[in-house]
Scaffold this motif. Structure first.
Motif, PDB file in Angstrom:
ATOM      1  N   SER A 270      11.717   1.047  -6.190  1.00 45.05           N
ATOM      2  CA  SER A 270      12.022   1.437  -4.814  1.00 45.05           C
ATOM      3  C   SER A 270      13.087   2.523  -4.836  1.00 45.05           C
ATOM      4  O   SER A 270      13.769   2.734  -5.834  1.00 45.05           O
ATOM      5  CB  SER A 270      12.503   0.231  -4.004  1.00 45.05           C
ATOM      6  OG  SER A 270      13.654  -0.331  -4.603  1.00 45.05           O
TER       7      SER A 270
ATOM      8  N   GLN B 232       4.904  -2.009  -6.292  1.00 48.73           N
ATOM      9  CA  GLN B 232       5.151  -3.426  -6.108  1.00 48.73           C
ATOM     10  C   GLN B 232       4.340  -4.260  -7.096  1.00 48.73           C
ATOM     11  O   GLN B 232       3.126  -4.371  -6.960  1.00 48.73           O
ATOM     12  CB  GLN B 232       4.796  -3.828  -4.667  1.00 48.73           C
ATOM     13  CG  GLN B 232       5.564  -3.041  -3.602  1.00 48.73           C
ATOM     14  CD  GLN B 232       5.177  -3.427  -2.193  1.00 48.73           C
ATOM     15  OE1 GLN B 232       5.394  -4.565  -1.788  1.00 48.73           O
ATOM     16  NE2 GLN B 232       4.598  -2.495  -1.452  1.00 48.73           N
TER      17      GLN B 232
ATOM     18  N   SER C 254       1.500   7.008  -2.231  1.00 50.84           N
ATOM     19  CA  SER C 254       1.047   5.702  -2.712  1.00 50.84           C
ATOM     20  C   SER C 254       1.758   5.278  -3.995  1.00 50.84           C
ATOM     21  O   SER C 254       1.613   4.141  -4.435  1.00 50.84           O
ATOM     22  CB  SER C 254      -0.464   5.707  -2.950  1.00 50.84           C
ATOM     23  OG  SER C 254      -0.824   6.684  -3.909  1.00 50.84           O
TER      24      SER C 254
ATOM     25  N   GLU D  96      -2.651   2.005  -3.540  1.00 47.76           N
ATOM     26  CA  GLU D  96      -2.571   2.017  -2.077  1.00 47.76           C
ATOM     27  C   GLU D  96      -1.277   1.330  -1.685  1.00 47.76           C
ATOM     28  O   GLU D  96      -1.084   0.137  -1.974  1.00 47.76           O
ATOM     29  CB  GLU D  96      -3.774   1.289  -1.471  1.00 47.76           C
ATOM     30  CG  GLU D  96      -3.872   1.394   0.037  1.00 47.76           C
ATOM     31  CD  GLU D  96      -4.515   2.696   0.496  1.00 47.76           C
ATOM     32  OE1 GLU D  96      -4.072   3.226   1.533  1.00 47.76           O
ATOM     33  OE2 GLU D  96      -5.446   3.164  -0.172  1.00 47.76           O
ATOM     34  N   LYS D  97      -0.347   2.081  -1.078  1.00 49.05           N
ATOM     35  CA  LYS D  97       0.941   1.529  -0.653  1.00 49.05           C
ATOM     36  C   LYS D  97       1.655   0.789  -1.784  1.00 49.05           C
ATOM     37  O   LYS D  97       2.186  -0.300  -1.620  1.00 49.05           O
ATOM     38  CB  LYS D  97       0.741   0.607   0.554  1.00 49.05           C
ATOM     39  CG  LYS D  97       0.234   1.335   1.788  1.00 49.05           C
ATOM     40  CD  LYS D  97       0.061   0.400   2.962  1.00 49.05           C
ATOM     41  CE  LYS D  97      -0.451   1.156   4.186  1.00 49.05           C
ATOM     42  NZ  LYS D  97      -0.683   0.261   5.342  1.00 49.05           N
ATOM     43  N   GLY D  98       1.602   1.410  -2.984  1.00 49.20           N
ATOM     44  CA  GLY D  98       2.355   0.876  -4.107  1.00 49.20           C
ATOM     45  C   GLY D  98       1.717  -0.284  -4.824  1.00 49.20           C
ATOM     46  O   GLY D  98       2.330  -0.894  -5.698  1.00 49.20           O
ATOM     47  N   GLU D  99       0.475  -0.599  -4.489  1.00 51.14           N
ATOM     48  CA  GLU D  99      -0.229  -1.692  -5.157  1.00 51.14           C
ATOM     49  C   GLU D  99      -1.567  -1.214  -5.685  1.00 51.14           C
ATOM     50  O   GLU D  99      -2.205  -0.341  -5.092  1.00 51.14           O
ATOM     51  CB  GLU D  99      -0.455  -2.861  -4.185  1.00 51.14           C
ATOM     52  CG  GLU D  99       0.842  -3.475  -3.665  1.00 51.14           C
ATOM     53  CD  GLU D  99       0.586  -4.639  -2.719  1.00 51.14           C
ATOM     54  OE1 GLU D  99      -0.529  -4.701  -2.170  1.00 51.14           O
ATOM     55  OE2 GLU D  99       1.487  -5.462  -2.547  1.00 51.14           O
TER      56      GLU D  99
ATOM     57  N   THR E 200      -5.360  -1.447  -6.006  1.00 51.74           N
ATOM     58  CA  THR E 200      -6.368  -2.058  -5.131  1.00 51.74           C
ATOM     59  C   THR E 200      -7.686  -2.314  -5.844  1.00 51.74           C
ATOM     60  O   THR E 200      -8.491  -3.088  -5.378  1.00 51.74           O
ATOM     61  CB  THR E 200      -6.643  -1.169  -3.913  1.00 51.74           C
ATOM     62  OG1 THR E 200      -7.071   0.133  -4.349  1.00 51.74           O
ATOM     63  CG2 THR E 200      -5.373  -1.014  -3.073  1.00 51.74           C
TER      64      THR E 200
END
Length: 231
Positions: A17, A29, A49, A222-225, A227
């Motif tokens: 972060s 994450q 991302s 996608e958004k740090g994860e 997918t």
């Protein structure tokens, strides 16, 4: 029972972060995945991302908040800065979207730069540089400056510079993003040859589906994860 080859890159529970003012912004994450030796891996996902952050962590340019990255048996996430810099210089080659060549240096001098930190003699450095410039098809452009080269040729110089220390891993951040379709295709074909012919492992961030198709495997962030495609 056949032995399985250990991964060259093992990412475990990686999180990162950044602080923006008073706010903590999570970028990655709890990411976990492996990369096999000699694999050509593409990372895709929307802007923001975490693709470039993940690439920088694997390359040892940035440090994670938590989790581990083990490359070639070395857990780089715990190395002190001086040891990490030495490891990075010998084990990772970098390829950038905008080449990052120094305008006042020739192709030869740009490629030679990483070798100036080694104990090689001038003759040994010349042999290394000439070998990799020949490999990327630029033996006849050795004394040209970046302004005298096309975008595709400049990226070939950048790839030669990444290869000159003979690293196991090449990290490429949008390597075809500034190129026309023909030049992009030539660069991707060259990168595939580095994998298939020289056993290099390539990790490439790209927005281009055509570039991603050249990779052996695709990871989507996608958004740090992750997918899909993880493992």
């Amino acid at each position: 029972m056949a032995e399985t080859t250990p991964p060259i890159v093992a990412v475990r529970n990686l999180s990162k972060s950044y602080r923006r003012g008073q706010q903590i912004v999570p970028v990655l994450q709890d990411i976990s995945f492996d990369i096999a030796p000699g694999e050509f891996l593409a990372l895709m996902g929307p802007s923001g991302s975490g693709k470039s952050t993940l690439l920088n962590l694997i390359a040892g340019i940035d440090k994670a908040d938590s989790g581990t990255i083990t490359i070639g048996g070395v857990e780089i996430s715990t190395l002190p800065e001086a040891e990490l810099a030495a490891w990075r210089a010998g084990n990772v080659g970098f390829i950038f979207q905008f080449y990052n060549l120094i305008p006042v240096l020739t192709a030869f001098e740009n490629v030679e730069l990483p070798l100036l930190l080694t104990g090689l003699t001038r003759r040994e450095r010349r042999e290394h540089v000439e070998t990799v410039l020949s490999l990327v098809g630029l033996a006849d452009r050795i004394d040209h400056y970046p302004s005298q080269l096309s975008g595709g040729q400049q990226q070939r110089v950048a790839i030669a510079r990444a290869m000159v220390t003979d690293p196991e891993i090449l990290v490429a951040d949008e390597p075809t993003g500034d190129l026309d379709r023909v030049s992009a295709g030539e660069i991707l074909a060259l990168m595939e040859r580095l994998v298939s012919g020289f056993g290099k492992t390539i990790i490439m961030v790209t927005h281009d589906p055509r570039a991603a198709e050249q990779a052996h495997r695709l990871l989507h962030l996608e958004k740090g994860e992750l997918t899909d495609g993880a493992g």
